[in-house]
Write an enzyme that holds these catalytic residues in place. Structure first.
Site, PDB file in Angstrom:
ATOM      1  N   PRO A   1       0.836  -1.196   0.000  1.00 34.17           N
ATOM      2  CA  PRO A   1       0.000   0.000   0.000  1.00 34.17           C
ATOM      3  C   PRO A   1       0.871   1.245   0.000  1.00 34.17           C
ATOM      4  CG  PRO A   1       0.119  -0.913   2.190  1.00 34.17           C
ATOM      5  CD  PRO A   1       0.793  -1.891   1.284  1.00 34.17           C
ATOM      6  N   GLU A   2       0.411   2.281  -0.673  1.00 34.57           N
ATOM      7  CA  GLU A   2       1.108   3.549  -0.620  1.00 34.57           C
ATOM      8  C   GLU A   2       0.443   4.429   0.429  1.00 34.57           C
ATOM      9  OE1 GLU A   2       2.387   5.275  -4.292  1.00 34.57           O
ATOM     10  OE2 GLU A   2       2.310   3.370  -5.348  1.00 34.57           O
TER      11      GLU A   2
ATOM     12  N   LYS B   1       4.130   4.766   5.513  1.00 33.22           N
ATOM     13  CA  LYS B   1       3.193   3.684   5.218  1.00 33.22           C
ATOM     14  C   LYS B   1       2.912   2.802   6.431  1.00 33.22           C
ATOM     15  CE  LYS B   1       5.133   3.681   0.559  1.00 33.22           C
ATOM     16  NZ  LYS B   1       5.852   2.897  -0.480  1.00 33.22           N
TER      17      LYS B   1
ATOM     18  N   ARG C   1       1.631 -13.674   2.967  1.00 29.86           N
ATOM     19  CA  ARG C   1       3.045 -13.878   2.645  1.00 29.86           C
ATOM     20  C   ARG C   1       3.985 -13.635   3.829  1.00 29.86           C
ATOM     21  NH1 ARG C   1       4.506 -11.214  -3.049  1.00 29.86           N
ATOM     22  NH2 ARG C   1       6.355 -12.497  -2.680  1.00 29.86           N
TER      23      ARG C   1
ATOM     24  N   ARG D   1      11.614  -0.250 -11.905  1.00 28.76           N
ATOM     25  CA  ARG D   1      10.170  -0.299 -11.712  1.00 28.76           C
ATOM     26  C   ARG D   1       9.441  -0.002 -13.020  1.00 28.76           C
ATOM     27  NH1 ARG D   1       8.801   0.520  -6.342  1.00 28.76           N
ATOM     28  NH2 ARG D   1       6.748  -0.229  -7.010  1.00 28.76           N
TER      29      ARG D   1
END
Length: 293
Positions: free
Chosen positions: A2-3, A56, A124, A276
Site C-alpha cells: 500500500p502507498e 506507510k 506472505r 520499476r
C-alpha cells in the site's frame, strides 16, 4: 504494497471503531512469531487513545504509554469483526478472508476488544506488528529513517536532496523513503507527469522550479487519492470494503499505457526506470538523450 494514501484511508476507517476501546486479549500465531515483535502484555488491558500514520506505517497509541506499529507490507490485512454485522469491515489485500470464518491459517495476530476483534492477517508473512514505548517511536529505526512527507517538505529541501543524488534518475530519488516519505510507484509517475518531467531525467539536471512542480504534483495527486479512498489497484480496498477510484477518475499515466494522454492525445508508454514499471507521456515528458527504452 500500500502507498501512503491507502494507509491513510485505513487509519481513518479504524479511528471510529477502536479509539477509546480496551484491548482485553491478544493472540499470536505460534507458527509465525516474527509477525509480532515485543511483549503482548504491554497491550492487554490498555485503551486505544489514538491512531497515527508515519509514511506507510500505522501507529496505534495506548493509554499505558505503549504503541503498536502495524506495517501491512505486500499482503497484509486488517479485518474488524464487531458484535453487529453492520460494523464489520476489511482493509488491505482482498481475499476470501473478508467473508471467511476467522481466525484462519493466515491470521497472525488477533486483538480482542470488548465489542469485537481486530484480525491482522498476512498471507506472505512480510507484514508485522511491533510493540514499543510511545516515547521511543521516533527513535524506532523504521520511523527514524523516514524523510518528511510531501506536505511537510519545502522546495529547497527537496532540491537539495536532488543535488545530493544528482546522477540518479529522478524517479529513483522520489521512491527513496529517506529522501521523501510516502511516494510509491503510482504517485511518483503521476507527480512527474504533473511536472512534465521524464522519470529517467537525472535529478541533478532539474531546476528548483521543476522540483517545485514535482513537489506540488505529489501533494496534489496524493490528496486527490486520499479523498477518493486510495488507488486500490487490484489489491487494496477501502476500510468499508468498497473500492477506491483514484486510478479510474484521476490517474493521468499510471496503468494507462496505450491510452491517449488526457493533456495532448499522445499514447501513454510504459518502460522501466529505477527497476520499476514506469508510465509516461512521450510528448509531455520528453525523454533525455541518454535514456533508451
Amino acid at each position: 504494497m500500500p502507498e501512503l494514501p491507502e494507509v491513510e484511508t485505513i487509519k481513518r476507517g479504524l479511528e471510529p471503531l477502536i479509539i477509546k476501546k480496551k484491548i482485553v486479549k491478544v493472540e499470536i500465531d505460534a507458527t509465525t512469531p516474527k509477525c509480532f515483535q515485543g511483549d503482548e502484555g504491554n497491550i492487554v488491558d490498555a485503551v486505544v487513545t489514538g491512531i497515527r500514520r508515519r509514511g506507510k506505517a500505522l501507529l496505534v497509541d495506548l493509554s499505558n504509554n505503549f504503541t503498536f506499529m502495524v506495517h501491512l507490507r505486500m499482503t497484509g490485512q486488517l479485518i474488524w469483526r464487531g458484535e453487529n454485522e453492520e460494523d464489520n469491515f476489511a482493509a488491505g489485500h482482498p481475499s476470501k478472508n473478508f467473508i471467511a470464518a476467522l481466525p484462519n491459517s493466515q491470521t497472525r495476530v488477533s486483538f480482542e476488544f470488548e465489542d469485537g476483534i481486530l484480525y491482522f492477517n498476512d498471507q506472505r508473512k512480510f507484514g508485522f506488528v511491533k510493540v514499543i514505548p510511545t516515547s521511543e517511536v521516533e527513535q524506532e529505526k523504521f520511523i527514524a529513517e523516514l524523510a518528511k512527507e510531501p506536505w511537510e517538505m519545502d522546495v529547497k529541501e527537496l532540491f537539495s536532496q536532488c543535488q545530493r543524488h544528482a546522477k540518479s534518475p529522478i524517479k529513483a530519488v522520489l521512491l527513496d523513503q529517506k529522501v521523501i516519505a510516502g511516494l510509491g510507484n503510482i504517485y511518483a509517475d503521476e507527480s512527474l507527469f504533473y511536472a512534465s518531467v521524464h522519470p529517467a531525467t537525472k535529478a541533478g539536471e532539474l531546476s528548483e522550479e521543476q522540483i517545485g512542480q514535482i513537489l506540488e504534483g505529489a501533494r496534489s495527486v496524493m490528496l486527490a487519492s486520499i479523498d477518493s479512498g486510495g488507488s486500490t489497484m487490484a489489491t487494496y480496498i477501502k476500510p468499508d470494503g468498497s473500492t477506491g477510484n483514484y486510478l479510474e477518475l484521476f490517474a493521468e499515466v499510471f496503468r494507462r499505457e496505450g491510452q491517449p494522454c488526457k493533456r495532448c492525445g499522445e499514447k501513454i508508454l510504459k518502460t522501466r526506470v529505477a527497476g520499476r514499471g514506469t508510465h509516461y507521456c512521450p510528448k509531455c515528458q520528453q525523454k533525455p538523450e541518454y535514456f533508451r527504452d
